[in-house]
Design an enzyme around this catalytic site. Structure first.
Site, mmCIF file in Angstrom:
data_model
loop_
_atom_site.group_PDB
_atom_site.id
_atom_site.type_symbol
_atom_site.label_atom_id
_atom_site.label_comp_id
_atom_site.label_asym_id
_atom_site.label_seq_id
_atom_site.Cartn_x
_atom_site.Cartn_y
_atom_site.Cartn_z
ATOM 1 N N GLN A 123 1.173 -1.511 0.255
ATOM 2 C CA GLN A 123 0.074 0.049 0.247
ATOM 3 C C GLN A 123 0.863 1.264 -0.016
ATOM 4 O OE1 GLN A 123 -2.270 2.262 -0.108
ATOM 5 N NE2 GLN A 123 -3.718 1.212 0.127
ATOM 6 N N GLN A 142 -19.288 1.685 -2.717
ATOM 7 C CA GLN A 142 -18.169 1.634 -3.322
ATOM 8 C C GLN A 142 -17.014 -0.124 -3.003
ATOM 9 O OE1 GLN A 142 -14.957 3.907 -3.966
ATOM 10 N NE2 GLN A 142 -14.068 3.288 -5.702
ATOM 11 N N GLU A 159 -8.565 0.778 1.465
ATOM 12 C CA GLU A 159 -7.966 0.931 2.438
ATOM 13 C C GLU A 159 -8.606 1.865 3.365
ATOM 14 O OE1 GLU A 159 -4.209 0.279 5.893
ATOM 15 O OE2 GLU A 159 -3.559 0.274 3.932
ATOM 16 N N ARG A 194 -11.757 3.122 2.854
ATOM 17 C CA ARG A 194 -12.525 1.911 2.691
ATOM 18 C C ARG A 194 -12.603 0.812 4.242
ATOM 19 N NH1 ARG A 194 -14.106 0.611 -2.778
ATOM 20 N NH2 ARG A 194 -11.173 2.156 -3.255
ATOM 21 N N ASN A 238 -4.446 3.543 -6.610
ATOM 22 C CA ASN A 238 -4.435 4.636 -5.598
ATOM 23 C C ASN A 238 -3.899 5.358 -6.380
ATOM 24 O OD1 ASN A 238 -4.996 3.502 -2.966
ATOM 25 N ND2 ASN A 238 -3.560 1.851 -3.885
#
Length: 299
Positions: free
Chosen positions: A54, A78, A96, A98, A130
């Site tokens: 991430q 979403q 991440e 969410r 991202n």
């Protein structure tokens, strides 16, 4: 609306496949894989681990609370995206914020797109999604591009195609990583903009970078004012332009100068111009010294 409700209900039904050990799906060739891979299914939130690839590292707590309130009121609209690691075990690819907000609300399951991918594919998907979808700060974007170069060996041209950005844009982001770490932190924290950072990149000395950075912050300088300050610094540190040897000229070495100085008994000055031309200056300190030099020349 009916279609959306039907699709969500179908996802809940298919989710039972994920919890049946006899129907564990590990590849796209497995039975019922077409019903799981690429579909939106309800996944246990505790079965999802954070993606180590991430790129986002900063999460605004206030924004997370706002998102959590929205999820509590409307649900997670979403879906997140995960890859299947093992039986009832998943790794987050994207979403991440969410996922974190869903945990704040106390959700037990979340809707997720199910993917099967190796680590490289997961990294590419995480970084590209991202970069495209989230408001990453410029340094996080730059680090994402750098990871695609270092870990996946993507060229800037290939990255340009994957993320839909001009190659020059990618280059500008990557150049930010040459800034002093303090200045990179300043960009991440919003004290200065990417434009300020780009202006500072042209200064190699990181101590000077830091000094100008402090002025930007303390005096609230604009990007244009910063560019002017950088230019002023550069103009003030430019070395004197050395006289370049003109075409057809030649160099006189120290040994030759010493030989002439020794012969005439005076320090000789030699200047070489273009096309091999030049002049020799022989100083004298009295009439007697002048006649001495003339005698040497005529001898």
């Amino acid at each position: 609306m009916t279609k959306a409700i039907k699709k969500q209900a179908l996802g809940r039904g298919l989710s039972a496949l994920l919890k049946d050990p006899e129907n564990d799906i590990k590849s796209v060739e497995d039975k019922n894989a077409d019903k799981v891979v690429g579909n939106i299914l309800e996944v246990d939130i505790d079965a999802i681990e954070i993606n180590p690839f991430q790129p986002r590292t900063n999460f605004n707590e206030e924004a997370l609370q706002e998102l959590a309130s929205s999820i509590k009121e409307l649900g997670l609209i979403q879906p997140i995206t995960v890859r299947k690691l093992d039986f009832n075990k998943y790794q987050l690819i994207s979403g991440e914020r969410r996922l974190r907000a869903s945990k704040i609300v106390g959700l037990q399951t979340v809707p997720a797109y199910i993917r099967i991918a190796n680590d490289n594919e997961s990294l590419v998907m995480a970084l590209v999604e991202n970069i495209q979808r989230h408001d990453l700060d410029p340094i996080e974007i730059a680090l994402s591009y750098q990871r695609l170069i270092d870990e996946i060996q993507l060229t800037q041209e290939q990255m340009s195609e994957r993320v839909g950005k001009k190659r020059s844009t990618i280059t500008n982001y990557l150049r930010l990583l040459k800034l002093d770490p303090i200045i990179q932190t300043g960009i991440r924290d919003g004290f200065i903009s990417m434009g300020h950072g780009r202006a500072l990149i042209s200064i190699d000395d990181q101590d000077v970078q830091s000094d100008i950075y402090q002025k930007i912050v303390s005096q609230n300088l604009s990007v244009r004012e910063t560019e002017a300050l950088v230019k002023k610094h550069q103009d003030g540190t430019k070395p004197n332009v050395a006289v370049t040897k003109k075409e057809g000229s030649f160099a006189v070495n120290e040994e030759q100068k010493k030989a002439l100085t020794s012969f005439f008994g005076s320090k000789i000055d030699i200047q070489v111009a273009g096309k091999g031309k030049g002049k020799i200056t022989i100083p004298f300190h009295s009439e007697e010294d002048f006649h001495r030099i003339i005698k040497l020349i005529n001898s």
